[in-house]
Design a protein around this motif. Structure first.
Motif, PDB file in Angstrom:
ATOM      1  N   ILE A 156       0.835  -1.205   0.000  1.00 18.49           N
ATOM      2  CA  ILE A 156       0.000   0.000   0.000  1.00 18.49           C
ATOM      3  C   ILE A 156       0.870   1.256   0.000  1.00 18.49           C
ATOM      4  N   VAL A 157       1.872   1.228   0.893  1.00 21.52           N
ATOM      5  CA  VAL A 157       2.746   2.382   1.051  1.00 21.52           C
ATOM      6  C   VAL A 157       3.537   2.666  -0.227  1.00 21.52           C
ATOM      7  N   LEU A 158       4.094   1.595  -0.800  1.00 22.84           N
ATOM      8  CA  LEU A 158       4.942   1.776  -1.984  1.00 22.84           C
ATOM      9  C   LEU A 158       4.146   2.294  -3.175  1.00 22.84           C
ATOM     10  N   VAL A 159       2.857   1.927  -3.215  1.00 25.02           N
ATOM     11  CA  VAL A 159       2.011   2.431  -4.285  1.00 25.02           C
ATOM     12  C   VAL A 159       1.846   3.943  -4.159  1.00 25.02           C
ATOM     13  N   HIS A 160       1.824   4.427  -2.910  1.00 25.30           N
ATOM     14  CA  HIS A 160       1.518   5.831  -2.688  1.00 25.30           C
ATOM     15  C   HIS A 160       2.710   6.780  -2.625  1.00 25.30           C
ATOM     16  N   ILE A 161       3.930   6.260  -2.351  1.00 27.17           N
ATOM     17  CA  ILE A 161       5.039   7.214  -2.367  1.00 27.17           C
ATOM     18  C   ILE A 161       5.852   7.056  -3.627  1.00 27.17           C
ATOM     19  N   GLU A 162       6.391   8.155  -4.030  1.00 26.87           N
ATOM     20  CA  GLU A 162       7.234   8.104  -5.209  1.00 26.87           C
ATOM     21  C   GLU A 162       8.687   7.980  -4.785  1.00 26.87           C
ATOM     22  N   ILE A 163       9.293   6.879  -5.163  1.00 27.34           N
ATOM     23  CA  ILE A 163      10.706   6.679  -4.871  1.00 27.34           C
ATOM     24  C   ILE A 163      11.401   6.410  -6.190  1.00 27.34           C
ATOM     25  N   ASP A 164      12.536   7.055  -6.391  1.00 30.47           N
ATOM     26  CA  ASP A 164      13.325   6.751  -7.586  1.00 30.47           C
ATOM     27  C   ASP A 164      14.082   5.472  -7.351  1.00 30.47           C
ATOM     28  N   TRP A 165      13.481   4.368  -7.745  1.00 34.65           N
ATOM     29  CA  TRP A 165      14.096   3.072  -7.418  1.00 34.65           C
ATOM     30  C   TRP A 165      15.375   2.833  -8.199  1.00 34.65           C
ATOM     31  N   THR A 166      16.384   2.440  -7.472  1.00 36.25           N
ATOM     32  CA  THR A 166      17.622   1.977  -8.108  1.00 36.25           C
ATOM     33  C   THR A 166      17.922   0.625  -7.465  1.00 36.25           C
ATOM     34  N   ILE A 167      18.842  -0.107  -8.054  1.00 37.83           N
ATOM     35  CA  ILE A 167      19.208  -1.407  -7.474  1.00 37.83           C
ATOM     36  C   ILE A 167      19.734  -1.214  -6.055  1.00 37.83           C
ATOM     37  N   ALA A 168      20.531  -0.157  -5.888  1.00 37.30           N
ATOM     38  CA  ALA A 168      21.090   0.129  -4.568  1.00 37.30           C
ATOM     39  C   ALA A 168      19.978   0.307  -3.534  1.00 37.30           C
ATOM     40  N   TYR A 220      15.843   4.778  10.583  1.00 38.26           N
ATOM     41  CA  TYR A 220      15.915   6.198  10.291  1.00 38.26           C
ATOM     42  C   TYR A 220      16.960   6.549   9.231  1.00 38.26           C
ATOM     43  N   ILE A 221      18.184   6.066   9.409  1.00 38.90           N
ATOM     44  CA  ILE A 221      19.259   6.479   8.506  1.00 38.90           C
ATOM     45  C   ILE A 221      19.023   6.005   7.061  1.00 38.90           C
ATOM     46  N   PRO A 222      18.824   4.708   6.839  1.00 43.90           N
ATOM     47  CA  PRO A 222      18.580   4.294   5.445  1.00 43.90           C
ATOM     48  C   PRO A 222      17.224   4.755   4.905  1.00 43.90           C
ATOM     49  N   LEU A 223      16.287   4.999   5.792  1.00 46.13           N
ATOM     50  CA  LEU A 223      14.972   5.476   5.347  1.00 46.13           C
ATOM     51  C   LEU A 223      15.102   6.814   4.625  1.00 46.13           C
ATOM     52  N   ASN A 224      15.912   7.678   5.208  1.00 46.18           N
ATOM     53  CA  ASN A 224      16.187   8.977   4.587  1.00 46.18           C
ATOM     54  C   ASN A 224      16.722   8.808   3.178  1.00 46.18           C
ATOM     55  N   TYR A 225      17.578   7.794   3.052  1.00 44.51           N
ATOM     56  CA  TYR A 225      18.194   7.534   1.750  1.00 44.51           C
ATOM     57  C   TYR A 225      17.155   7.034   0.747  1.00 44.51           C
ATOM     58  N   LEU A 226      16.317   6.096   1.188  1.00 43.33           N
ATOM     59  CA  LEU A 226      15.284   5.557   0.306  1.00 43.33           C
ATOM     60  C   LEU A 226      14.399   6.673  -0.221  1.00 43.33           C
ATOM     61  N   LEU A 227      14.085   7.601   0.687  1.00 43.59           N
ATOM     62  CA  LEU A 227      13.145   8.651   0.331  1.00 43.59           C
ATOM     63  C   LEU A 227      13.807   9.824  -0.384  1.00 43.59           C
ATOM     64  N   GLY A 228      15.103   9.685  -0.637  1.00 40.62           N
ATOM     65  CA  GLY A 228      15.814  10.736  -1.360  1.00 40.62           C
ATOM     66  C   GLY A 228      16.014  11.987  -0.550  1.00 40.62           C
ATOM     67  N   THR A 270      18.629  12.528   1.348  1.00 45.95           N
ATOM     68  CA  THR A 270      20.043  12.664   1.682  1.00 45.95           C
ATOM     69  C   THR A 270      20.825  13.095   0.469  1.00 45.95           C
ATOM     70  N   ASP A 271      22.059  13.485   0.713  1.00 43.69           N
ATOM     71  CA  ASP A 271      22.893  13.814  -0.437  1.00 43.69           C
ATOM     72  C   ASP A 271      24.253  13.128  -0.409  1.00 43.69           C
ATOM     73  N   SER A 272      24.468  12.284   0.619  1.00 46.47           N
ATOM     74  CA  SER A 272      25.755  11.582   0.684  1.00 46.47           C
ATOM     75  C   SER A 272      25.843  10.498  -0.380  1.00 46.47           C
ATOM     76  N   SER A 273      27.011   9.900  -0.438  1.00 44.93           N
ATOM     77  CA  SER A 273      27.229   8.880  -1.459  1.00 44.93           C
ATOM     78  C   SER A 273      26.364   7.655  -1.186  1.00 44.93           C
ATOM     79  N   ASP A 274      25.935   7.016  -2.232  1.00 46.51           N
ATOM     80  CA  ASP A 274      25.030   5.880  -2.141  1.00 46.51           C
ATOM     81  C   ASP A 274      25.547   4.748  -1.272  1.00 46.51           C
ATOM     82  N   LEU A 275      26.770   4.347  -1.586  1.00 43.43           N
ATOM     83  CA  LEU A 275      27.290   3.125  -0.984  1.00 43.43           C
ATOM     84  C   LEU A 275      27.252   3.125   0.539  1.00 43.43           C
TER      85      LEU A 275
END
Lengths: 260, 327
Positions: A127-139, A213-221, A223-228
């Motif tokens: 349900i959640v994934l249908v409603h939020i827009e995330i720029d999905w990448t493999i990472a 919290y930390i990776p959630l920020n990344y999923l939702l875009g 953050t601006d740090s490096s992906d890895l």
């Protein structure tokens, strides 16, 4: 790993002896966290957002933590109900078998009815994934999966710590629920909504922040740090299990010298 | 020598608490402990293939010794060497060589057929398929398990379950078998079946068996040697025959005779256990009295019909030992 599968299969067979009870319990497990989720919905209905987090963003956090919790309750049940194993003396039996105690305790019990809870969390996730827009990448996909894995390791780690307490006292283990059930309740929201010390505690002592919290920020875009860096952050949560295992072995040693 | 135990000592800390609510609350914060000496200076050694009865009253330290020997407990003092291993070190490698049956606890998975438990144990002990098949066929045959092996454990009677328990502890072909009260709660038929199996199996596979029991007929039927402990100390270690010779000097003499009203001469050197018009039962201590003399004396007074002499039951001898050592 092979033997773990064997334990799984014999206990699944045993569980299937009681089919109706299994179905009813799974059904119940589906609806218990559902009411919690409904609560979350009404909360956001009222306030719109919490510290900049929208309902669906928190929902993502919720789904991941509950998935991790369901999986760890299913596979880590042996540690969760370890007091019975000690009280009944069946732990002695494990000690006369040529396998590690951790493996055998894990293999002593599975809670298959948690499939209900898992399905519920999956539903929420969809349900959640249908409603939020995330720029999905493999990472990002890997990160999200690692978040669940990391959560499982943290919960199981807490179960192990609680179980270790049983070597000293059988009555005091309710204390551990503060960290399992309590941890789950707290970590189903992004951690930055709490007071600083709570956030710190769940980052550096029990590292729920690494699954939440930390990776959630990344999923939702956000953050601006490096992906890895973010992909591997959940792995830090996995490391939590190491000190837990160390303490466990200390507990086993204590048990073998006192026999109580 | 397959088992060598030297100077084993073990003490436990036991929390002491008086009754009453205030005491219970106090105990939350402060507890008095008493030290219980479970084992002190126990030494013995056992040759391969021996069947040793390890006996003693409740709380004597039997289970503690078994737990030390099977690697569950670490003793405070002393050494123990079993098949070249120290049981509490390198646990995983050591326990492959031993089988343990705790009579009061099950090691089978409760809700599934017995055979499933056996198969899981095969994997736990990493027994090869070939060895497993061979072993299982033999165990099924000797323990007569054919009809119960596909039944869930919870539906078995205690006797059936115990036979399965014993089979389960032998799946991996151990060289040493520890049996902690293997016949507890069993009916006469099951007891005899279990005993016979242990005897045959030990003989054929040349396993060393240490068994604890409170049933002296187990000892009588199985053990060639007795180790008696009480209050954590070792009191007797020797063969059953020697025990009989040194403590079982008393015989029970039952004599049936033609009904007679003659007042028997009761100056016999024995203790009259019961006396009727046609039968007298005596206890004779062969150290101080002569059985044939007593019979002779009686036959001169009445006409004897039947005479039987029985050795004192081992149970009585053991009770005598307990009394003598005050354990």
């Amino acid at each position: 790993m092979f033997i773990f599968g064997k334990y799984l299969s014999i206990l699944l067979k045993a569980q299937m002896q009681y089919r109706v009870s299994f179905l009813l319990l799974s059904f119940g497990q589906f609806f218990v966290p559902f009411s919690v989720f409904a609560g979350l919905y009404f909360l956001f209905e009222q306030f719109g957002q919490i510290k900049g987090w929208s309902f669906y963003e928190v929902g993502l956090c919720f789904a991941i933590i509950h998935m991790a919790f369901a999986i760890s309750e299913c596979f880590g049940r042996g540690f969760d109900s370890f007091s019975q194993l000690v009280a009944s003396g069946d732990f002695d039996r494990l000690l006369v078998r040529p396998r590690s105690t951790v493996l055998q305790v894990l293999g002593s019990k599975f809670e298959f009815t948690r499939i209900g809870r898992l399905l519920q969390s999956l539903t929420v996730l969809i349900i959640v994934l249908v409603h939020i827009e995330i720029d999905w990448t493999i990472a990002k996909v890997i990160t999200m999966m690692l978040m669940v894995v990391s959560g499982v390791f943290i919960f199981v780690g807490i179960f192990i710590l609680a179980a270790t307490l049983c070597f000293w006292t059988i009555q005091a283990i309710e204390v551990a629920n503060i960290f399992t059930d309590g941890g789950r309740e707290i970590a189903q929201y992004p951690l930055d909504i709490y007071k600083k010390w709570v956030t710190r505690f769940f980052t550096f002592v029990i590292p729920f922040a690494t699954t939440n919290y930390i990776p959630l920020n990344y999923l939702l875009g956000k953050t601006d740090s490096s992906d890895l860096f973010y992909v591997f952050i959940p792995l830090a949560g996995i490391l939590f299990i190491l000190p837990c295992l160390l303490i466990w072995h200390y507990g086993v040693k204590h048990y073998r010298s006192t026999g109580s | 020598m397959v088992i060598r135990v030297n100077g084993l000592a073990k003490s436990f800390k036991v929390a002491k608490r008086s009754s009453g609510l205030t005491e219970a609350l106090k105990a939350l914060f402060y507890r008095k402990h008493t030290i219980v000496q479970a084992l002190q200076d126990i030494s013995f050694s056992i040759e391969p293939g021996e069947i040793v009865g390890y006996i003693g009253p409740n709380g004597a330290g039997k289970s503690t010794t078994i737990k030390v020997m099977s690697g569950i407990l670490v003793p405070d003092q002393g050494t123990c060497e079993i098949m070249g291993f120290t049981p509490w070190k390198n646990r995983a490698n050591y326990v492959k060589n031993i089988g343990v049956v705790f009579g009061q606890r099950s090691q089978l998975w409760w809700d599934v057929p017995v055979i499933d438990s056996f198969e899981l144990l095969k994997d736990i002990y990493k027994v090869s398929y070939h060895d497993y098949q061979e072993n299982l066929t033999m165990l099924i045959d000797l323990l007569n398990l054919k009809d119960i092996i596909h039944t869930p454990v919870r539906q078995l009677s205690l006797g059936q379950r115990m036979r399965c328990e014993i089979a389960a502890s032998l799946i991996h072909n151990p060289k040493i078998l520890f049996l902690d009260e293997p016949t507890i709660g069993l009916d006469a038929v099951s007891k005899i079946a279990v005993r016979k199996f242990i005897q045959d199996y030990a003989k054929e596979k040349k396993v060393t068996v240490v068994l604890t029991t409170h049933d002296m007929s187990d000892i009588e039927a199985l053990a060639t040697r007795i180790i008696l402990i009480g209050k954590g100390q070792l009191f007797y270690d020797g063969s059953v025959t020697t025990l009989r010779e040194s403590y079982g000097s008393q015989k029970i003499l039952t004599i049936d005779y033609q009904k007679s009203n003659v007042e028997l001469d009761t100056s016999l050197q024995s203790l009259i256990l019961s006396k009727t018009e046609e039968r007298i039962i005596l206890r004779v201590d062969t150290k101080t009295a002569n059985v044939s003399k007593i019979i002779g004396q009686l036959s001169s007074q009445v006409e004897l019909i039947d005479v039987s002499i029985e050795a004192e039951p081992i149970e009585d001898i053991i009770i005598k030992l307990y009394k003598e050592y005050q354990i």
